[in-house]
Design a protein around this motif. Structure first.
Motif, PDB file in Angstrom:
ATOM      1  N   VAL A  38       0.541  -3.541   0.757  1.00 44.14           N
ATOM      2  CA  VAL A  38       1.853  -2.971   0.451  1.00 44.14           C
ATOM      3  C   VAL A  38       1.798  -2.157  -0.838  1.00 44.14           C
ATOM      4  O   VAL A  38       2.311  -1.033  -0.913  1.00 44.14           O
ATOM      5  CB  VAL A  38       2.918  -4.085   0.351  1.00 44.14           C
ATOM      6  N   VAL A  39       1.156  -2.719  -1.866  1.00 43.66           N
ATOM      7  CA  VAL A  39       1.051  -2.013  -3.149  1.00 43.66           C
ATOM      8  C   VAL A  39       0.342  -0.680  -2.959  1.00 43.66           C
ATOM      9  O   VAL A  39       0.790   0.369  -3.451  1.00 43.66           O
ATOM     10  CB  VAL A  39       0.301  -2.887  -4.188  1.00 43.66           C
ATOM     11  N   LEU A  40      -0.774  -0.684  -2.218  1.00 43.94           N
ATOM     12  CA  LEU A  40      -1.541   0.556  -2.023  1.00 43.94           C
ATOM     13  C   LEU A  40      -0.781   1.554  -1.159  1.00 43.94           C
ATOM     14  O   LEU A  40      -0.962   2.771  -1.301  1.00 43.94           O
ATOM     15  CB  LEU A  40      -2.902   0.236  -1.399  1.00 43.94           C
ATOM     16  N   THR A  41       0.063   1.048  -0.242  1.00 46.05           N
ATOM     17  CA  THR A  41       0.895   1.958   0.557  1.00 46.05           C
ATOM     18  C   THR A  41       1.844   2.749  -0.333  1.00 46.05           C
ATOM     19  O   THR A  41       2.081   3.946  -0.109  1.00 46.05           O
ATOM     20  CB  THR A  41       1.696   1.173   1.607  1.00 46.05           C
TER      21      THR A  41
ATOM     22  N   ALA B 227     -13.893  -0.258   1.385  1.00 45.24           N
ATOM     23  CA  ALA B 227     -13.728  -1.445   2.244  1.00 45.24           C
ATOM     24  C   ALA B 227     -14.945  -2.359   2.148  1.00 45.24           C
ATOM     25  O   ALA B 227     -14.813  -3.591   2.101  1.00 45.24           O
ATOM     26  CB  ALA B 227     -13.502  -1.004   3.684  1.00 45.24           C
ATOM     27  N   LEU B 228     -16.131  -1.769   2.113  1.00 48.47           N
ATOM     28  CA  LEU B 228     -17.357  -2.571   1.984  1.00 48.47           C
ATOM     29  C   LEU B 228     -17.428  -3.231   0.612  1.00 48.47           C
ATOM     30  O   LEU B 228     -17.883  -4.373   0.486  1.00 48.47           O
ATOM     31  CB  LEU B 228     -18.581  -1.686   2.212  1.00 48.47           C
ATOM     32  N   VAL B 229     -16.972  -2.524  -0.421  1.00 48.31           N
ATOM     33  CA  VAL B 229     -16.912  -3.123  -1.762  1.00 48.31           C
ATOM     34  C   VAL B 229     -15.981  -4.330  -1.758  1.00 48.31           C
ATOM     35  O   VAL B 229     -16.291  -5.388  -2.333  1.00 48.31           O
ATOM     36  CB  VAL B 229     -16.444  -2.075  -2.793  1.00 48.31           C
ATOM     37  N   LEU B 230     -14.832  -4.195  -1.081  1.00 51.18           N
ATOM     38  CA  LEU B 230     -13.883  -5.304  -1.013  1.00 51.18           C
ATOM     39  C   LEU B 230     -14.462  -6.493  -0.243  1.00 51.18           C
ATOM     40  O   LEU B 230     -14.187  -7.649  -0.581  1.00 51.18           O
ATOM     41  CB  LEU B 230     -12.576  -4.820  -0.357  1.00 51.18           C
TER      42      LEU B 230
ATOM     43  N   LEU C 256      -7.840  -4.337  -6.355  1.00 52.06           N
ATOM     44  CA  LEU C 256      -6.504  -3.748  -6.393  1.00 52.06           C
ATOM     45  C   LEU C 256      -6.325  -2.899  -7.657  1.00 52.06           C
ATOM     46  O   LEU C 256      -5.772  -1.791  -7.599  1.00 52.06           O
ATOM     47  CB  LEU C 256      -5.445  -4.845  -6.335  1.00 52.06           C
ATOM     48  N   CYS C 257      -6.807  -3.405  -8.818  1.00 54.16           N
ATOM     49  CA  CYS C 257      -6.713  -2.632 -10.062  1.00 54.16           C
ATOM     50  C   CYS C 257      -7.488  -1.313  -9.933  1.00 54.16           C
ATOM     51  O   CYS C 257      -6.992  -0.246 -10.307  1.00 54.16           O
ATOM     52  CB  CYS C 257      -7.262  -3.448 -11.229  1.00 54.16           C
TER      53      CYS C 257
ATOM     54  N   LEU D 270      -7.524   4.563  -9.102  1.00 59.93           N
ATOM     55  CA  LEU D 270      -8.028   5.709  -8.347  1.00 59.93           C
ATOM     56  C   LEU D 270      -6.880   6.510  -7.733  1.00 59.93           C
ATOM     57  O   LEU D 270      -6.876   7.744  -7.772  1.00 59.93           O
ATOM     58  CB  LEU D 270      -8.979   5.237  -7.242  1.00 59.93           C
ATOM     59  N   SER D 271      -5.903   5.804  -7.157  1.00 63.13           N
ATOM     60  CA  SER D 271      -4.754   6.474  -6.548  1.00 63.13           C
ATOM     61  C   SER D 271      -3.979   7.267  -7.594  1.00 63.13           C
ATOM     62  O   SER D 271      -3.554   8.410  -7.352  1.00 63.13           O
ATOM     63  CB  SER D 271      -3.829   5.451  -5.885  1.00 63.13           C
TER      64      SER D 271
END
Length: 612
Positions: free
Chosen positions: A56-59, A199-202, A218-219, A224-225
């Motif tokens: 949700v945060v990244l959205t 995604a692979l890092v996560l 997330l940070c 980055l965003s």
């Protein structure tokens, strides 16, 4: 008719697409999830809420990418990592919780858009999970031996995501399918690859660092965003500065040309109207000389502000073309609508107060304007600009403070102008009298054929003028060919033939030197193009060649075949007709070829009857 058939008849493509996506998405969600979340334990729910919160945060940290401004968020990294670590059932549960949260937060967005978005993500996640498993992928930590499975899952995720979104824009907003797909692939592929790598890092962080790893991810993603957002804002600022005229704040000449090309492409593909208006301040030099350049610049800015205010429609593009000239690009306006708008704008300027306006001959501020409407046979953006410029010239010639549409002179004026144009071109062709008499006579014969054909085709007065004058001047470029080559009795060498072929380009440049015959340039340049694309200078084919240029090619070839030439045997009319038919579909337009043959045969019949 049954009720269900009536309902289907009322549905359009966008409704059917939305229903199909929703059914497919909900179906896959049910198959893969099967309500498994009912049996989740408290620790599992902690992970669901944590990952849903991250999504949700990244959205809400969606950023735009230059140059098109396509939106992208990094929430896909979360869903992909869920697939690789926890599997499809858990991933779809995370999607469900995050979708409900977004629905509650963004209540202003209509509910069916939320549902379609959920369905699209369900299809993508289910398909990527299937691909990952089919290629031997195993849930859990990142394993080097399963790189193919990770790559396959990510590829399916990327391709489906792109295709479903592109088709969404196609059915809901009538966007061009190919252009939208090309734009998305070109602008977002690197960003998507970054998302997939994240995604692979996560996956590594989730498996080894758990909640703390998710917090770190997330940070990093939020930063980055934010950086991407700042970069896009900087890009847009630089782009805005590059596209604007610094004095008036209007778009500049370069931006106008790029936009004109794009709007012509849209108009060509959709069949919508497009008009271009050129505006010039009347007697600006007189005002400039009287009050000085500073006051003159103030007048230019004054008109620019008026144009900004009156042309408030977002689809209109107002630009400073240069000096005291402006352009107004008007998508979806035909020439009559454009003229009506420009006349209102002209009267508004007439009634506007500006210091020193009393020195103008009109006693007020005024402008003259020329309008040209886009047609499918307009080959290049310069042709449309030239037509608007000629219409502007005509408006100035008629006394200024008026709007004129290209080609809308009275029949009497057109006849007078046409006669004068023929005399002017013949004066230029007289140079052939000493250099190549045959070219002079050939041009006159082709002109007479074109006059007859224009009547049979029922051309409007403007098309008739362009076609017949184009026929008369089509070989003007041969003036640049050396006398020895033009009059050579033997067959030309390959090098000499290459030089002869340049006459279409030289002729076009000669026509473009002055304003009067700019619109004839296509007839000069394209009369040696072939219907099959094997002609010169560009290799255009079929409908890419304007229709009347295709007709001129037939007339030019027929006359060349039936008159004495040093490098080929002369054909009779009957032999030339056979040759035309043999080359129909390759060198010549088949339909126009038959039309011209019918004209020649009827002319031959009349000649025989007259002889009898």
């Amino acid at each position: 008719m049954p009720k269900w058939k009536t309902l289907i008849a009322k549905l359009n493509l966008s409704h059917l697409y939305a229903i199909a996506i929703c059914l497919a998405g909900l179906g896959l969600f049910t198959i893969y999830n099967q309500g498994a979340f009912i049996h989740y334990t408290a620790p599992t729910w902690v992970w669901v809420y944590a990952l849903s919160g991250a999504a949700v945060v990244l959205t809400f940290f969606t950023f735009q990418l230059p140059p098109q401004g396509n939106g992208l968020s990094l929430d896909s990294s979360v869903y992909l990592a869920c697939i690789f670590v926890f599997g499809p059932t858990f991933s779809l549960t995370v999607l469900l919780v995050s979708s409900v949260a977004i629905f509650l937060i963004e209540r202003k967005t209509i509910w069916w858009k939320h549902l379609i978005n959920f369905a699209i993500y369900s299809i993508i996640i289910a398909s990527a999970s299937f691909s990952f498993t089919a290629l031997g992928g195993v849930r859990g930590p990142l394993m080097d031996s399963h790189l193919l499975a990770y790559a396959g899952g990510m590829a399916i995720y990327f391709v489906l995501n792109t295709m479903l979104i592109v088709f969404y824009y196609y059915v809901f907003y009538n966007e061009n399918l190919y252009e939208t797909l090309k734009g998305m692939m070109k602008d977002t592929i690197i960003a998507y690859l970054s998302t997939l790598v994240l995604a692979l890092v996560l996956v590594i962080l989730l498996y080894h660092n758990h909640i703390f790893g998710l917090a770190l991810f997330l940070c990093l993603s939020v930063l980055l965003s934010y950086a991407f957002k700042q970069m896009f804002a900087m890009y847009r600022d630089i782009e805005e500065r590059a596209n604007r005229d610094p004095r008036t704040g209007l778009f500049n000449h370069s931006y106008f040309e790029l936009t004109l090309e794009e709007e012509m492409r849209k108009s060509r593909s959709t069949g919508s109207s497009l008009s271009l208006a050129m505006i010039d301040i009347d007697d600006f030099k007189k005002y400039n000389d009287h009050f000085g350049h500073l006051k003159g610049d103030g007048l230019i800015v004054f008109l620019a502000e008026l144009l900004k205010k009156e042309c408030g429609s977002p689809e209109m593009v107002v630009s400073r073309y240069g000096g005291e000239e402006f352009t107004l690009l008007m998508p979806s306006y035909d020439t009559e609508q454009a003229k009506s708008f420009l006349d209102r704008l002209r009267k508004t300027l007439n009634n506007s107060h500006f210091e020193g306006a009393e020195i103008f001959p009109q006693g007020c501020l005024s402008f003259s304007s020329g309008i040209a409407g886009y047609r499918s046979d307009i080959h290049d953006k310069s042709e449309l600009v030239d037509q608007a410029d000629q219409a502007l010239y005509y408006a100035k010639k008629q006394g200024k403070n008026m709007v004129h549409v290209y080609g809308h002179q009275s029949p009497q004026e057109q006849d007078i102008d046409f006669s004068q144009d023929v005399r002017d071109i013949e004066q230029q062709l007289n140079l052939f009298m000493y250099k190549d008499l045959e070219t002079f006579k050939h041009s006159k014969r082709v002109f007479r054929y074109a006059m007859d054909i224009s009547e049979l085709l029922l051309l409007d007065s403007l098309s008739k003028r362009q076609f017949t004058l184009g026929a008369l001047i089509h070989d003007i470029g041969k003036l640049e060919i050396p006398w020895g080559i033009l009059n050579k009795k033997e067959k030309l060498t390959p090098e000499e033939w290459e030089m002869v072929k340049w006459h279409v380009t030289w002729g076009k440049q000669m026509a473009l030197m002055g304003d009067k015959f700019k619109d004839l340039a296509p007839y000069i340049e394209l009369h040696h193009e072939r219907y099959d694309g094997k002609g010169y200078p560009h290799g255009f084919k079929g409908e890419e060649i304007p229709r009347l240029c295709r007709m001129l090619t037939i007339i030019d070839s027929f006359d060349a075949m039936t008159t004495e030439r040093p490098y080929q045997p002369t054909k009779s009319v009957e032999e030339a007709i056979v040759e035309l038919r043999a080359c129909a579909g390759s060198q010549f337009d088949p339909e126009l070829t038959e039309f011209f043959i019918s004209y020649i045969e009827s002319r031959q019949l009349r000649t025989k009857e007259a002889a009898v």
